[in-house]
Design a protein around this motif. Structure first.
Motif, PDB file in Angstrom:
ATOM      1  N   SER A 167     -10.054  67.167  34.923  1.00 45.68           N
ATOM      2  CA  SER A 167      -8.723  66.820  34.434  1.00 45.68           C
ATOM      3  C   SER A 167      -8.557  65.310  34.341  1.00 45.68           C
ATOM      4  O   SER A 167      -9.138  64.548  35.105  1.00 45.68           O
ATOM      5  CB  SER A 167      -7.651  67.390  35.371  1.00 45.68           C
ATOM      6  OG  SER A 167      -7.721  66.768  36.636  1.00 45.68           O
ATOM      7  N   THR A 168      -7.718  64.908  33.377  1.00 44.19           N
ATOM      8  CA  THR A 168      -7.441  63.485  33.206  1.00 44.19           C
ATOM      9  C   THR A 168      -6.770  62.921  34.455  1.00 44.19           C
ATOM     10  O   THR A 168      -6.985  61.751  34.811  1.00 44.19           O
ATOM     11  CB  THR A 168      -6.523  63.269  31.990  1.00 44.19           C
ATOM     12  OG1 THR A 168      -7.143  63.860  30.837  1.00 44.19           O
ATOM     13  CG2 THR A 168      -6.310  61.786  31.722  1.00 44.19           C
ATOM     14  N   ALA A 169      -5.978  63.755  35.139  1.00 48.19           N
ATOM     15  CA  ALA A 169      -5.257  63.299  36.329  1.00 48.19           C
ATOM     16  C   ALA A 169      -6.218  62.804  37.399  1.00 48.19           C
ATOM     17  O   ALA A 169      -5.916  61.853  38.131  1.00 48.19           O
ATOM     18  CB  ALA A 169      -4.389  64.432  36.874  1.00 48.19           C
ATOM     19  N   LYS A 170      -7.395  63.426  37.500  1.00 48.31           N
ATOM     20  CA  LYS A 170      -8.381  63.012  38.507  1.00 48.31           C
ATOM     21  C   LYS A 170      -8.835  61.577  38.267  1.00 48.31           C
ATOM     22  O   LYS A 170      -9.093  60.828  39.211  1.00 48.31           O
ATOM     23  CB  LYS A 170      -9.584  63.949  38.465  1.00 48.31           C
ATOM     24  CG  LYS A 170     -10.727  63.482  39.369  1.00 48.31           C
ATOM     25  CD  LYS A 170     -11.960  64.343  39.212  1.00 48.31           C
ATOM     26  CE  LYS A 170     -13.113  63.779  40.040  1.00 48.31           C
ATOM     27  NZ  LYS A 170     -14.351  64.571  39.900  1.00 48.31           N
ATOM     28  N   TRP A 171      -8.918  61.190  37.002  1.00 46.36           N
ATOM     29  CA  TRP A 171      -9.438  59.878  36.649  1.00 46.36           C
ATOM     30  C   TRP A 171      -8.355  58.821  36.494  1.00 46.36           C
ATOM     31  O   TRP A 171      -8.658  57.646  36.307  1.00 46.36           O
ATOM     32  CB  TRP A 171     -10.243  59.976  35.347  1.00 46.36           C
ATOM     33  CG  TRP A 171     -11.411  60.905  35.471  1.00 46.36           C
ATOM     34  CD1 TRP A 171     -11.472  62.203  35.052  1.00 46.36           C
ATOM     35  CD2 TRP A 171     -12.670  60.627  36.091  1.00 46.36           C
ATOM     36  NE1 TRP A 171     -12.694  62.745  35.357  1.00 46.36           N
ATOM     37  CE2 TRP A 171     -13.446  61.799  35.996  1.00 46.36           C
ATOM     38  CE3 TRP A 171     -13.215  59.495  36.715  1.00 46.36           C
ATOM     39  CZ2 TRP A 171     -14.740  61.876  36.495  1.00 46.36           C
ATOM     40  CZ3 TRP A 171     -14.497  59.576  37.214  1.00 46.36           C
ATOM     41  CH2 TRP A 171     -15.244  60.752  37.105  1.00 46.36           C
ATOM     42  N   GLU A 172      -7.102  59.239  36.553  1.00 48.12           N
ATOM     43  CA  GLU A 172      -5.988  58.318  36.349  1.00 48.12           C
ATOM     44  C   GLU A 172      -6.068  57.057  37.198  1.00 48.12           C
ATOM     45  O   GLU A 172      -5.838  55.944  36.709  1.00 48.12           O
ATOM     46  CB  GLU A 172      -4.662  59.046  36.595  1.00 48.12           C
ATOM     47  CG  GLU A 172      -3.437  58.249  36.220  1.00 48.12           C
ATOM     48  CD  GLU A 172      -3.297  58.058  34.718  1.00 48.12           C
ATOM     49  OE1 GLU A 172      -2.793  56.995  34.312  1.00 48.12           O
ATOM     50  OE2 GLU A 172      -3.708  58.958  33.966  1.00 48.12           O
ATOM     51  N   PRO A 173      -6.412  57.160  38.493  1.00 45.33           N
ATOM     52  CA  PRO A 173      -6.466  55.948  39.330  1.00 45.33           C
ATOM     53  C   PRO A 173      -7.546  54.956  38.904  1.00 45.33           C
ATOM     54  O   PRO A 173      -7.491  53.783  39.275  1.00 45.33           O
ATOM     55  CB  PRO A 173      -6.765  56.498  40.730  1.00 45.33           C
ATOM     56  CG  PRO A 173      -6.377  57.937  40.679  1.00 45.33           C
ATOM     57  CD  PRO A 173      -6.668  58.382  39.292  1.00 45.33           C
ATOM     58  N   TYR A 174      -8.531  55.418  38.138  1.00 42.13           N
ATOM     59  CA  TYR A 174      -9.663  54.566  37.772  1.00 42.13           C
ATOM     60  C   TYR A 174      -9.568  54.025  36.346  1.00 42.13           C
ATOM     61  O   TYR A 174     -10.347  53.137  35.980  1.00 42.13           O
ATOM     62  CB  TYR A 174     -10.976  55.348  37.922  1.00 42.13           C
ATOM     63  CG  TYR A 174     -11.148  55.994  39.278  1.00 42.13           C
ATOM     64  CD1 TYR A 174     -11.494  55.238  40.391  1.00 42.13           C
ATOM     65  CD2 TYR A 174     -10.947  57.366  39.444  1.00 42.13           C
ATOM     66  CE1 TYR A 174     -11.649  55.824  41.637  1.00 42.13           C
ATOM     67  CE2 TYR A 174     -11.098  57.962  40.680  1.00 42.13           C
ATOM     68  CZ  TYR A 174     -11.441  57.192  41.782  1.00 42.13           C
ATOM     69  OH  TYR A 174     -11.583  57.781  43.006  1.00 42.13           O
ATOM     70  N   LEU A 175      -8.652  54.571  35.545  1.00 39.61           N
ATOM     71  CA  LEU A 175      -8.543  54.142  34.152  1.00 39.61           C
ATOM     72  C   LEU A 175      -8.097  52.681  34.055  1.00 39.61           C
ATOM     73  O   LEU A 175      -7.220  52.235  34.788  1.00 39.61           O
ATOM     74  CB  LEU A 175      -7.549  55.023  33.401  1.00 39.61           C
ATOM     75  CG  LEU A 175      -8.001  56.462  33.111  1.00 39.61           C
ATOM     76  CD1 LEU A 175      -6.851  57.259  32.506  1.00 39.61           C
ATOM     77  CD2 LEU A 175      -9.205  56.470  32.169  1.00 39.61           C
ATOM     78  N   VAL A 176      -8.711  51.960  33.125  1.00 35.35           N
ATOM     79  CA  VAL A 176      -8.381  50.547  32.911  1.00 35.35           C
ATOM     80  C   VAL A 176      -8.101  50.342  31.423  1.00 35.35           C
ATOM     81  O   VAL A 176      -8.896  50.732  30.569  1.00 35.35           O
ATOM     82  CB  VAL A 176      -9.543  49.625  33.341  1.00 35.35           C
ATOM     83  CG1 VAL A 176      -9.165  48.170  33.123  1.00 35.35           C
ATOM     84  CG2 VAL A 176      -9.909  49.878  34.793  1.00 35.35           C
ATOM     85  N   SER A 177      -6.961  49.755  31.114  1.00 30.79           N
ATOM     86  CA  SER A 177      -6.594  49.501  29.722  1.00 30.79           C
ATOM     87  C   SER A 177      -7.139  48.160  29.252  1.00 30.79           C
ATOM     88  O   SER A 177      -7.310  47.223  30.031  1.00 30.79           O
ATOM     89  CB  SER A 177      -5.066  49.515  29.560  1.00 30.79           C
ATOM     90  OG  SER A 177      -4.565  50.815  29.763  1.00 30.79           O
ATOM     91  N   GLY A 178      -7.410  48.090  27.963  1.00 30.30           N
ATOM     92  CA  GLY A 178      -7.853  46.862  27.336  1.00 30.30           C
ATOM     93  C   GLY A 178      -7.110  46.662  26.031  1.00 30.30           C
ATOM     94  O   GLY A 178      -6.512  47.602  25.502  1.00 30.30           O
TER      95      GLY A 178
END
Length: 252
Positions: A167-178
């Motif tokens: 799930s995307t929620a699992k990765w939410e804390p690691y996502l970085v925007s550019g």
């Protein structure tokens, strides 16, 4: 008529007799003197055929092309980032490999100690991207922003969804925007510095902060390390497997 004295005409040897009368060294010299050009051509052809055949049967399939940019890794970490991934996949190391580019430095700071290598690094990166031989980049924030501005990275949320990285929620804390610069007036500024810089940009999640992933946590990295996947990568599924590996290690 007076008698004529018969001349003693020596017997002319045949080619076979001449050859048989030569010693081994003389035979070798004879062959070389008369056939050295065709022999050289044959040897060159044999070398080319042998080299091609050897390359064909020993060439490994590259499963993934990765790069460390502005990140220095010791021998142990380097082994985990390439050989460890093959072990994770259960791949045959004699037939497959992960290509890991190291020693790449990107900076826009003219006072940086490694600034002189930045141009060569940029050329190598652009060439690798154009040849579709760069899939995953592991880098510091400066390099991440440079890649991001050029719009090189795939949308990480889409990658997570399309490759079933849970799930995307699992990765939410690691996502970085550019922020990608779609167009700007930089060329006009070079001609007229009185103009105000203007740009059309797009912001989206371009990467993951992998500093807390098992591999880097074990290595004791203090600075953040970011992961991005190139838009034009033909190996998206394998890139997703690499992300799984980084966060699963060493439980696998």
């Amino acid at each position: 008529m007076g008698s004529q004295k018969r001349k003693n005409i020596p017997f002319k040897k045949s080619s076979n007799e001449k050859w048989n009368s030569l010693s081994g060294k003389q035979k070798a010299r004879y062959v070389w003197d008369y056939y050295k050009f065709p022999i050289a051509v044959c040897l060159i052809c044999l070398y080319i055929v042998g080299y091609t055949a050897y390359g064909h049967f020993t060439k490994k399939e590259v499963l993934l092309y990765t790069a460390l940019v502005n990140v220095s890794a010791g021998e142990q970490l380097t082994n985990e980032l390439d050989g460890g991934f093959l072990d994770f996949l259960g791949a045959d190391a004699s037939k497959t490999e992960l290509e890991l580019y190291t020693g790449i430095n990107l900076t826009d700071d003219p006072d940086a100690p490694n600034h002189e290598y930045a141009y060569a690094s940029r050329v190598k990166i652009i060439a690798s991207i154009d040849d579709e031989k760069l899939d995953v980049v592991l880098m510091n924030r400066e390099a991440f922003d440079t890649f991001a501005q050029n719009g090189y990275f795939y949308n990480m949320e889409e990658l997570i969804r399309d490759t079933d990285l849970q799930s995307t929620a699992k990765w939410e804390p690691y996502l970085v925007s550019g922020t990608a610069i779609l167009e700007d007036n930089a060329d006009e500024l070079l001609q007229d510095s009185s103009l105000e810089y203007q740009a059309v940009t797009e912001e989206y999640p371009m990467g993951l902060n992998v500093s807390q992933a098992g591999v880097f946590r074990q290595a004791g990295f203090e600075d953040d390390v970011y992961l991005g996947v190139l838009k034009n990568s033909p190996r998206m599924e394998m890139a997703a497997e690499y992300i799984r590996y980084l966060f699963a290690w060493p439980e696998k």
